[in-house]
Design a protein around this motif. Structure first.
Motif, mmCIF file in Angstrom:
data_model
loop_
_atom_site.group_PDB
_atom_site.id
_atom_site.type_symbol
_atom_site.label_atom_id
_atom_site.label_comp_id
_atom_site.label_asym_id
_atom_site.label_seq_id
_atom_site.Cartn_x
_atom_site.Cartn_y
_atom_site.Cartn_z
ATOM 1 N N ILE A 57 -54.407 92.780 -101.973
ATOM 2 C CA ILE A 57 -53.937 93.912 -101.166
ATOM 3 C C ILE A 57 -53.518 95.061 -102.072
ATOM 4 N N ALA A 58 -52.741 94.752 -103.106
ATOM 5 C CA ALA A 58 -52.271 95.794 -104.015
ATOM 6 C C ALA A 58 -53.424 96.421 -104.790
ATOM 7 N N MET A 59 -54.358 95.608 -105.275
ATOM 8 C CA MET A 59 -55.513 96.140 -106.009
ATOM 9 C C MET A 59 -56.337 97.076 -105.144
ATOM 10 N N ALA A 60 -56.621 96.650 -103.912
ATOM 11 C CA ALA A 60 -57.433 97.466 -103.009
ATOM 12 C C ALA A 60 -56.725 98.778 -102.684
ATOM 13 N N TRP A 61 -55.411 98.710 -102.471
ATOM 14 C CA TRP A 61 -54.635 99.916 -102.186
ATOM 15 C C TRP A 61 -54.697 100.908 -103.352
ATOM 16 N N ARG A 62 -54.504 100.400 -104.569
ATOM 17 C CA ARG A 62 -54.546 101.291 -105.735
ATOM 18 C C ARG A 62 -55.921 101.920 -105.922
ATOM 19 N N ALA A 63 -56.962 101.210 -105.456
ATOM 20 C CA ALA A 63 -58.325 101.725 -105.613
ATOM 21 C C ALA A 63 -58.743 102.653 -104.483
ATOM 22 N N GLY A 64 -57.909 102.788 -103.442
ATOM 23 C CA GLY A 64 -58.219 103.747 -102.384
ATOM 24 C C GLY A 64 -58.527 103.175 -101.024
ATOM 25 N N CYS A 65 -58.266 101.877 -100.798
ATOM 26 C CA CYS A 65 -58.536 101.257 -99.496
ATOM 27 C C CYS A 65 -57.335 101.388 -98.567
ATOM 28 N N ARG A 66 -57.604 101.595 -97.301
ATOM 29 C CA ARG A 66 -56.536 101.585 -96.315
ATOM 30 C C ARG A 66 -56.045 100.149 -96.074
ATOM 31 N N VAL A 67 -54.794 100.056 -95.670
ATOM 32 C CA VAL A 67 -54.231 98.775 -95.235
ATOM 33 C C VAL A 67 -53.643 98.976 -93.846
ATOM 34 N N ALA A 68 -53.446 97.884 -93.125
ATOM 35 C CA ALA A 68 -52.942 97.980 -91.753
ATOM 36 C C ALA A 68 -52.075 96.777 -91.404
ATOM 37 N N ASN A 69 -51.114 97.008 -90.499
ATOM 38 C CA ASN A 69 -50.294 95.957 -89.879
ATOM 39 C C ASN A 69 -49.533 95.100 -90.884
ATOM 40 N N MET A 70 -49.111 95.705 -91.974
ATOM 41 C CA MET A 70 -48.398 94.944 -92.988
ATOM 42 C C MET A 70 -47.009 94.500 -92.530
ATOM 43 N N GLU A 71 -46.493 95.088 -91.454
ATOM 44 C CA GLU A 71 -45.169 94.692 -90.968
ATOM 45 C C GLU A 71 -45.162 93.329 -90.287
ATOM 46 N N PHE A 72 -46.353 92.804 -89.977
ATOM 47 C CA PHE A 72 -46.426 91.551 -89.228
ATOM 48 C C PHE A 72 -46.538 90.354 -90.171
ATOM 49 N N ASN A 73 -45.406 89.928 -90.658
ATOM 50 C CA ASN A 73 -45.325 88.742 -91.518
ATOM 51 C C ASN A 73 -44.931 87.553 -90.656
ATOM 52 N N GLN A 74 -45.785 86.567 -90.630
ATOM 53 C CA GLN A 74 -45.487 85.390 -89.816
ATOM 54 C C GLN A 74 -44.560 84.442 -90.563
ATOM 55 N N PHE A 75 -43.484 84.080 -89.898
ATOM 56 C CA PHE A 75 -42.564 83.087 -90.435
ATOM 57 C C PHE A 75 -42.827 81.778 -89.703
ATOM 58 N N HIS A 76 -43.317 80.790 -90.450
ATOM 59 C CA HIS A 76 -43.577 79.505 -89.806
ATOM 60 C C HIS A 76 -42.248 78.919 -89.361
ATOM 61 N N PRO A 77 -42.157 78.466 -88.115
ATOM 62 C CA PRO A 77 -40.860 78.010 -87.605
ATOM 63 C C PRO A 77 -40.301 76.782 -88.310
ATOM 64 N N THR A 78 -41.185 75.929 -88.817
ATOM 65 C CA THR A 78 -40.710 74.612 -89.262
ATOM 66 C C THR A 78 -41.151 74.277 -90.680
ATOM 67 N N CYS A 79 -40.359 74.738 -91.630
ATOM 68 C CA CYS A 79 -40.515 74.328 -93.024
ATOM 69 C C CYS A 79 -39.414 73.301 -93.299
#
Length: 561
Positions: A235-257
């Motif tokens: 993700i970071a490499m693509a961003w630095r090279a000029g790619c768009r990113v989307a929906n990064m706020e949606f981090n899934q937290f698995h309920p049961t670790c």
């Protein structure tokens, strides 16, 4: 690198410095996405597969539940589509969801042809059907699995096939640093700078096509179910090279670790809840009925918030998952891996509940791609958790992740194969320049920044957020970026430095996306905007346009204003 007979081209200059390799397709990442793509292309071109660790390590290996596909006659593709849209809080791209569901069965049949040992259901009717389980958000049993260690079975099977193919060359213990942009065609990449961890030197891999299959970025959080290598590199490499990113706020937290000091990353599969396990307080009282009529089979965001709420309300360190009411032989047969691991820690799941907590598990956002896995760069693809395809929306439904890896790897392979006859460029690549850097004399700075970043991301950008928390996180990110920029500009690279550089970029992208979303939807829950808005659209970030490869110290690439 393996010792196959058909080696990639390698040029060595000046006493083993400035090593350059070349291939037709470079695949960065050796999980389900990277391995599936390599096998789909291997009969037609030369491939280099880069693995940051060894080829059996990665998030795929730890996936327990299974892979979703419609095999049951009572089930339907339409039901799979609607379940996915509902779990994704209607932020999914319906065309992408339908494409994935329609191609799911053929993708699973492809895995079966390669020998993935999915459990079979010998029901006595002579059909020898596959055993299907059910997980949260699914209306039917549609999860193919290999006991409770599906990811491990998939990883081992595909890795075996890849290691034996003469056209696939495996580079283990290599970190990808940056995509190398073309000076002649701004939308094209010539190759990648990689750091050989064994030889402690930077090398170049030139390739006609490049695929990022680097997985997610859950290591940006203090508590995660992911292995250590999940540091958002692609993700970071693509961003630095000029790619768009989307929906990064949606981090899934698995309920049961599993909550245990000796097993901080061990996941307790959602399949237990699919087979009747109950979430309970320490005294055995169930609580999910207070939060959702689907109880334990509600989508993961609902279950994770419920557990988090109960822990905070009671001041408890954990909640409990109880399947002990099921027969012991049933538990041991269906969940042998979980049973053995818990027993090794003194927990008998046939007799007592399992202590569990939520943990960062999956990145639903990522590098924007089309249905063929193409990014904004002409010859760069992204497959798997690194990518934002539109499949998951605001929340990933259980067992759609490995499915996405295989379906989009096969789609990318078809697109790349159709382009193999395109003319290639011989544009030279500048060797890595270390003339102005020295060996680090204060590694403690990296460790300190690493822990600070992961802790405030957990506290401020975790399961529940507020505007004030997001602002605090962004201020700290900016301070860390300054320190890391200075450090990266003056010292030779290392594994920890490269990962920290990528994680702070990913952290900024997560917070910026979260700040854009003035609502609560799916995995993003903001106390200042507790309701879901009437319209649903992805959070898209666009980097500043650049025709050059990022220089050391350029962490984020900047934003379009």
């Amino acid at each position: 690198m393996n010792s196959n007979s058909s080696s990639p081209n390698t040029a060595v200059n000046a006493g083993d410095a400035n090593i350059e390799h070349s291939c037709d397709v470079l695949i960065i990442g050796s999980g389900a996405a990277g391995l599936s793509l390599a096998l789909s292309l291997a009969n037609y071109c030369r491939i280099i597969l880069v693995s940051k660790s060894d080829c059996n390590e990665g998030s795929t290996r730890y996936a327990q539940g299974g892979i979703a596909a419609v095999f049951d006659e009572r089930d339907s593709i339409e039901s799979h589509v609607q379940d996915t849209l509902e779990a994704g809080a209607h932020l999914c791209d319906e065309d992408v969801v339908r494409f994935t569901a329609q191609n799911a069965k053929s993708a699973m049949e492809w895995l079966i042809e390669h020998g993935v040992p999915f459990d079979q259901d010998n029901s006595g009717d002579g059909n020898n059907r596959y055993h299907l389980t059910r997980e949260g958000g699914h209306s039917f049993r549609r999860i193919l699995h290999a006991a409770d260690a599906t990811g491990e079975a998939l990883q081992i099977t595909l890795n075996e096939a890849v290691s034996q193919h003469p056209n696939i060359h495996i580079f283990e213990r290599y970190n990808a640093i940056d995509l190398i942009k073309s000076e002649q065609a701004s939308n094209h990449c010539k190759g990648v700078y990689v750091w050989n961890r064994k030889r402690q030197q930077v090398e170049v891999i030139r390739s006609r096509f490049i695929t990022l299959a680097t997985g997610g970025a859950s290591k940006v959080y203090q508590y995660t179910s992911n292995p250590d290598i999940a540091s958002g590199d692609g993700i970071a490499m693509a961003w630095r090279a000029g790619c768009r990113v989307a929906n990064m706020e949606f981090n899934q937290f698995h309920p049961t670790c599993l909550f245990h000091p000796q097993a901080r990353n061990f996941l307790i599969s959602e399949a237990l809840r699919g087979e009747g396990a109950k979430l309970v307080h320490a005294d055995g009282t169930p609580f999910m009925e207070k939060f959702d009529p689907r109880k334990e089979l509600a989508p993961r965001d609902v279950v994770a918030r419920a557990i988090d709420y109960e822990m905070k309300r009671l001041g408890a360190d954990c909640m409990y998952l109880d399947i002990s009411h099921k027969p012991a032989d049933f538990i041991v047969k269906h969940f042998p891996n979980i049973y053995r691991r818990c027993r090794s820690l003194g927990i008998d799941i046939t007799r007592e509940p399992i202590p569990v907590v939520p943990a960062a598990h999956y990145s639903c956002g990522g590098v924007m791609t089309d249905i063929n896995a193409r990014t904004d760069l002409d010859n760069v693809y992204a497959v798997g958790e690194v990518a934002y395809t539109g499949l998951h929306g605001a929340n990933r439904m259980a067992s759609n992740s490995l499915l996405e890896c295989v379906v989009f790897a096969r789609s990318a392979a078809q697109h790349i194969l159709a382009r193999l006859d395109e003319p290639t460029s011989e544009e030279p690549i500048s060797p890595w320049d270390e003339s102005k850097v020295t060996n680090s004399d204060e590694e403690v700075i990296i460790q300190h920044n690493w822990h600070e970043l992961r802790l405030f991301m957990w506290d401020y950008v975790g399961i529940v957020r507020t505007n004030k928390r997001l602002e605090r996180a962004m201020r700290r990110i900016k301070l860390l970026e300054q320190e890391i920029t200075e450090y990266y500009s003056n010292f030779r690279v290392s594994n920890n430095l490269l990962e920290l550089r990528n994680l702070v970029t990913v952290a900024e992208l997560i917070v910026r996306c979260a700040m854009q979303r003035a609502e609560s939807r799916g995995l993003h829950y903001n106390l200042d905007y507790p309701e879901r808005s009437g319209s649903a659209s992805p959070s898209i970030l666009t980097p500043l346009k650049s025709n050059s490869t990022p220089e050391p110290g350029n962490l984020t690439g900047g934003f379009e204003r």
